[in-house]
Motif scaffolding. Structure first.
Motif, PDB file in Angstrom:
ATOM      1  N   GLU A 148     -24.546 -24.929  45.968  1.00 34.61           N
ATOM      2  CA  GLU A 148     -24.029 -24.554  44.649  1.00 34.61           C
ATOM      3  C   GLU A 148     -24.547 -23.193  44.196  1.00 34.61           C
ATOM      4  O   GLU A 148     -23.808 -22.378  43.662  1.00 34.61           O
TER       5      GLU A 148
ATOM      6  N   ASP B  89     -27.452 -29.716  48.233  1.00 32.82           N
ATOM      7  CA  ASP B  89     -26.523 -29.520  47.112  1.00 32.82           C
ATOM      8  C   ASP B  89     -26.841 -28.250  46.327  1.00 32.82           C
ATOM      9  O   ASP B  89     -25.947 -27.472  45.996  1.00 32.82           O
TER      10      ASP B  89
ATOM     11  N   SER C 229     -20.441 -36.318  43.795  1.00 29.19           N
ATOM     12  CA  SER C 229     -20.571 -35.298  44.835  1.00 29.19           C
ATOM     13  C   SER C 229     -20.196 -33.946  44.257  1.00 29.19           C
ATOM     14  O   SER C 229     -19.040 -33.569  44.208  1.00 29.19           O
TER      15      SER C 229
ATOM     16  N   LYS D 108     -30.303 -33.424  47.956  1.00 32.34           N
ATOM     17  CA  LYS D 108     -30.248 -32.597  46.746  1.00 32.34           C
ATOM     18  C   LYS D 108     -30.583 -31.140  47.038  1.00 32.34           C
ATOM     19  O   LYS D 108     -30.006 -30.234  46.424  1.00 32.34           O
TER      20      LYS D 108
ATOM     21  N   ILE E 291     -20.839 -31.050  45.456  1.00 35.12           N
ATOM     22  CA  ILE E 291     -20.489 -30.011  46.427  1.00 35.12           C
ATOM     23  C   ILE E 291     -19.001 -30.036  46.746  1.00 35.12           C
ATOM     24  O   ILE E 291     -18.425 -29.027  47.104  1.00 35.12           O
TER      25      ILE E 291
END
Length: 171
Positions: free
Chosen positions: A73, A69, A111, A66, A113
């Motif tokens: 992002e 991620d 997902s 995470k 990403i």
């Protein structure tokens, strides 16, 4: 209890107390979930990644993924950082973490990403995730150079060694 009952105001209070007293890994992990999702609080990736990082450094595999991620992002007070994203994905992959997707207590995680719609996180292995990241050029030279990827992999290995030392794991 509060988290399961979706009483996020009380869940945040409980998890923050638990975290402040003992840096309890599970409290940090759930606070990361709460702040990254905006469950009863304002969505804040900077706060979420700090909690995920704390849990990741205590060996929580889900939090390692995470953190990657969120760094990939960016947004919600967190600067996008491909280097840190790649490093945390490498920590996740190097830890041989096949079981972490099936142990996911938050439910099925898509997902975010890759944003490929059909890829369910529970169906990906860490190796598949990394292959997809590399294969789709997410970390191509426009975003992260070969040297930066190599450096991030080395940093990930050092982070794993540090985590193992903190946990008293000898490899």
């Amino acid at each position: 209890y509060y988290f399961d009952k979706k009483d996020f105001k009380n869940a945040v209070e409980f998890f923050e107390k638990s975290y402040s007293h003992e840096k309890f890994m599970w409290s940090a992990r759930y606070l990361g979930d709460i702040y990254s999702s905006g469950l009863g609080v304002q969505k804040d990736y900077l706060t979420a990644v700090s909690y995920y990082t704390e849990a990741a450094e205590q060996g929580n595999k889900y939090s390692q993924m995470k953190a990657g991620d969120l760094y990939y992002e960016g947004g919600y007070n967190l600067a996008q950082n491909y280097y840190m994203a790649y490093m945390w994905y490498q920590v996740y992959e190097f830890n041989d973490l096949e079981e972490s997707y099936t142990a996911n207590t938050v439910g099925t995680v898509y997902s975010n990403i890759l944003q490929l719609g059909g890829w369910l996180a529970k169906d990906e292995t860490p190796k598949q995730r990394m292959d997809l990241i590399e294969g789709y050029g997410i970390f191509n030279t426009a975003k992260l150079s070969t040297d930066d990827r190599k450096s991030a992999r080395n940093d990930a290995k050092a982070e794993i060694e540090r985590i193992n030392n903190l946990l008293g794991i000898k490899k």
